[in-house]
Design an enzyme around this catalytic site. Sequence first.
Site, PDB file in Angstrom:
ATOM      1  N   ASN A  75      17.269  12.328  -3.114  1.00 52.81           N
ATOM      2  CA  ASN A  75      16.354  12.466  -1.982  1.00 52.81           C
ATOM      3  C   ASN A  75      14.961  11.918  -2.223  1.00 52.81           C
ATOM      4  O   ASN A  75      14.166  11.850  -1.287  1.00 52.81           O
ATOM      5  CB  ASN A  75      16.221  13.937  -1.607  1.00 52.81           C
ATOM      6  CG  ASN A  75      15.492  14.748  -2.674  1.00 52.81           C
ATOM      7  OD1 ASN A  75      15.832  14.665  -3.862  1.00 52.81           O
ATOM      8  ND2 ASN A  75      14.496  15.527  -2.292  1.00 52.81           N
ATOM      9  N   TYR A  76      14.617  11.518  -3.431  1.00 51.86           N
ATOM     10  CA  TYR A  76      13.243  11.103  -3.718  1.00 51.86           C
ATOM     11  C   TYR A  76      12.803   9.961  -2.800  1.00 51.86           C
ATOM     12  O   TYR A  76      13.492   8.956  -2.663  1.00 51.86           O
ATOM     13  CB  TYR A  76      13.099  10.674  -5.171  1.00 51.86           C
ATOM     14  CG  TYR A  76      13.116  11.794  -6.186  1.00 51.86           C
ATOM     15  CD1 TYR A  76      13.090  13.129  -5.798  1.00 51.86           C
ATOM     16  CD2 TYR A  76      13.149  11.514  -7.549  1.00 51.86           C
ATOM     17  CE1 TYR A  76      13.100  14.146  -6.730  1.00 51.86           C
ATOM     18  CE2 TYR A  76      13.157  12.526  -8.496  1.00 51.86           C
ATOM     19  CZ  TYR A  76      13.138  13.841  -8.081  1.00 51.86           C
ATOM     20  OH  TYR A  76      13.152  14.847  -9.021  1.00 51.86           O
ATOM     21  N   GLN A  77      11.631  10.158  -2.200  1.00 56.06           N
ATOM     22  CA  GLN A  77      11.041   9.165  -1.294  1.00 56.06           C
ATOM     23  C   GLN A  77      12.036   8.741  -0.203  1.00 56.06           C
ATOM     24  O   GLN A  77      12.141   7.576   0.158  1.00 56.06           O
ATOM     25  CB  GLN A  77      10.569   7.937  -2.087  1.00 56.06           C
ATOM     26  CG  GLN A  77       9.507   8.210  -3.118  1.00 56.06           C
ATOM     27  CD  GLN A  77       8.132   8.476  -2.528  1.00 56.06           C
ATOM     28  OE1 GLN A  77       7.846   8.133  -1.373  1.00 56.06           O
ATOM     29  NE2 GLN A  77       7.246   9.085  -3.313  1.00 56.06           N
TER      30      GLN A  77
END
Length: 212
Positions: A75-77
């Site tokens: 899910n990062y960025q």
Amino acid sequence: MADLFAPAPEPSTELGRLRVLSKSAGIRVSPLILGGMSIGDAWSEILGSMSKERAFELLDAFYEAGGNFIDTANNYQNEQSEAWIGEWMVSRKLRDQIVIATKFTTDYKKYDVGGGKSANYCGNHKRSLHVSVRDSLRKLQTDWIDILYVHWWDYMSSIEEVMDSLHILVQQARSSIWVCLIRLPGLFLRQITTLNLMVKPLLASIKVNGTC
């Protein structure tokens, strides 16, 4: 012929002095891991971010200094972190030189499909694991993940389902054997041990503080 047995040259920095990951995992990794939470610009209003050009400069500098260990998450960025790291590895032809750790459990599609429609893109259950790993492989442009973290415990999926799903994943060679549990409550760790459901050949229980 003498070069065949010559020692490796000294690394340019201490970052290049690789070490064995653990007693049960002989893969060599740099002593520091590069965190990928700020690789991307989708979260610029709430967390650190950077342009793709700056991200590639950071990744280049890390590798040139001897680093080979990169951490990210599904899910990062809003998925940019995995995608940009994958693009960088392909453009530099470095996949085999890099050890990639990523994570599943967090809802990584809410920004895309909308709240209330992404329930099966999060949690510890089998479906969440399957779609997350499928999409991480696509974004990272690779055939395997070196280390997969269960990012957090959802307190809803059964231990049997989680451990069986992870074991099947490892057997399918989608993850290079190493599966780690983050923030695993002690009660669940004891139950896993008692039930003899340890993912083979390695399951590490790691307790960390803060967000990762």
